[in-house]
Design a protein around this motif. Sequence first.
Motif, PDB file in Angstrom:
ATOM      1  N   SER A 155       0.857  -1.185   0.000  1.00 48.70           N
ATOM      2  CA  SER A 155       0.000   0.000   0.000  1.00 48.70           C
ATOM      3  C   SER A 155       0.889   1.229   0.000  1.00 48.70           C
ATOM      4  O   SER A 155       1.729   1.392   0.884  1.00 48.70           O
ATOM      5  CB  SER A 155      -0.916  -0.009   1.230  1.00 48.70           C
ATOM      6  N   ARG A 156       0.683   2.075  -0.994  1.00 45.86           N
ATOM      7  CA  ARG A 156       1.470   3.301  -1.068  1.00 45.86           C
ATOM      8  C   ARG A 156       0.674   4.342  -1.854  1.00 45.86           C
ATOM      9  O   ARG A 156      -0.216   4.000  -2.637  1.00 45.86           O
ATOM     10  CB  ARG A 156       2.815   3.050  -1.737  1.00 45.86           C
ATOM     11  N   PRO A 187      -3.665   6.752  -1.285  1.00 44.73           N
ATOM     12  CA  PRO A 187      -3.127   5.421  -0.968  1.00 44.73           C
ATOM     13  C   PRO A 187      -3.955   4.321  -1.619  1.00 44.73           C
ATOM     14  O   PRO A 187      -5.176   4.411  -1.713  1.00 44.73           O
ATOM     15  CB  PRO A 187      -3.221   5.371   0.562  1.00 44.73           C
ATOM     16  N   GLY A 188      -3.267   3.273  -2.048  1.00 46.03           N
ATOM     17  CA  GLY A 188      -3.949   2.151  -2.684  1.00 46.03           C
ATOM     18  C   GLY A 188      -3.054   0.926  -2.692  1.00 46.03           C
ATOM     19  O   GLY A 188      -1.847   0.998  -2.450  1.00 46.03           O
ATOM     20  N   ILE A 189      -3.649  -0.243  -2.932  1.00 47.09           N
ATOM     21  CA  ILE A 189      -2.928  -1.509  -3.018  1.00 47.09           C
ATOM     22  C   ILE A 189      -2.450  -1.679  -4.463  1.00 47.09           C
ATOM     23  O   ILE A 189      -3.234  -1.554  -5.396  1.00 47.09           O
ATOM     24  CB  ILE A 189      -3.822  -2.689  -2.617  1.00 47.09           C
ATOM     25  N   GLU A 240      -3.232  -1.103  -9.972  1.00 49.81           N
ATOM     26  CA  GLU A 240      -3.955  -0.737  -8.756  1.00 49.81           C
ATOM     27  C   GLU A 240      -5.067  -1.757  -8.508  1.00 49.81           C
ATOM     28  O   GLU A 240      -5.846  -2.065  -9.412  1.00 49.81           O
ATOM     29  CB  GLU A 240      -4.546   0.660  -8.905  1.00 49.81           C
ATOM     30  N   ALA A 281      -5.306  -7.613   0.297  1.00 50.72           N
ATOM     31  CA  ALA A 281      -4.949  -6.784   1.445  1.00 50.72           C
ATOM     32  C   ALA A 281      -3.440  -6.576   1.444  1.00 50.72           C
ATOM     33  O   ALA A 281      -2.678  -7.381   0.884  1.00 50.72           O
ATOM     34  CB  ALA A 281      -5.397  -7.441   2.751  1.00 50.72           C
ATOM     35  N   ALA A 282      -3.018  -5.487   2.044  1.00 48.91           N
ATOM     36  CA  ALA A 282      -1.584  -5.187   2.090  1.00 48.91           C
ATOM     37  C   ALA A 282      -0.847  -6.292   2.844  1.00 48.91           C
ATOM     38  O   ALA A 282      -1.295  -6.766   3.896  1.00 48.91           O
ATOM     39  CB  ALA A 282      -1.362  -3.830   2.759  1.00 48.91           C
TER      40      ALA A 282
END
Length: 387
Positions: A74-75, A313-315, A355, A361-362
């Motif tokens: 996640s960033r 933020p997103g995975i 994305e 999940a992270a």
Amino acid sequence: MLDHPAPHVTASSGASVPPRRRGWVWPLVVLALLAMGGAVAWRLLADRPATPPSAAAGAEPPPALAVAVVPAVSRPLARAVVGDGSVVPWQELVLGAEAGGLRVAEVAVEEGDHVRQGQLLVRLEDAVPAAQLAQAEAGLAEAEAALGIARADLARAVELSRSQNTPRQVLEQRQSAARQAEARLASARAARDEARARLNQTRIEAPYDGVVLRRSVLPGAVTGVGQEMVRLLREGRLELDARVPELDLGIVAPGQAVTVRHGAREIAATVRAISPNVTLDSRLGTVHVALPAGSGLRPGMFARAEVRAEASPGIIVPQEAVVFRNGAAAAFVLEGEQVRMRRLTTGMRREGMVEVLDGLAAGERVVRTGAGFLADGDHVRLAPAAE
């Protein structure tokens, strides 16, 4: 026919009995062979392994595919809204003729010329409007003279009325004549101004700085009222009307940076405004992208815009970790020594990363190398590089 019975054969006659004994030997031999066969069959059944070979082979673990895994992280990811459209003028001014029936005397510009505010573009023949202005100015001078005489007569009548040497009726007539002269003077001034305006209409000048997009007349043509003369691009400013999906309009705002691509050329631009309307058939909105001066683009060209929205933020996972099964995006998540297939909802793709909006999940480890050869529940082993 014999009269006496056949003679009885006795042992003393010298005959033997072996033929009757051989009839019992063959059954004994068959029984012996059957007994021997049963013993051999029992021996074979006793020596057979308890588990069939096929079952024993199936109990062995299947071969595991060597894979490489990578964690989903996640960033902040800068979202990019992509749209395409045509290059259009920021403001396109259509300059036409206000006076009709006049001949075009001069066209002072060519298409593509840069002009300044007040610069002459087209000049019409002005002989008739000039004569009308001269006539109006003469009528104005006459009205001014008549007003002067009327005012002088009124002043004398006022002086005589004080000494009671003139009737009241004469004074009122002089007052009325003065007012009529003032009205005629005002009318003459209006006629003069109208004639001057008609004369000015023979000169079509640039209202702003700009670039000539089109010249619609040639010298010698006779104009009609409202006829187009010159089409002007105000201040030389162009913009790109980029068509953007309606779901992406919410993250676009004026002032955001835009990269406009036309072939191999990249142009830095900004969002000027967002149209409030969305087309019903295509569900696309219009983003007005202001192009810088000297962009090299021209009206009518087709270009693509990439609006860089604010990072959120997103995975994200590598692009090679995403596979398609039954027309839907998926990824294989490592759980112990097995992999499980997860259906994914993906977003944008940028710089080799995808994305993931839903499905991961992270921190979960997804198969990066070899995902295309896997099925749900397969046993895998980590490649040496991954370990």
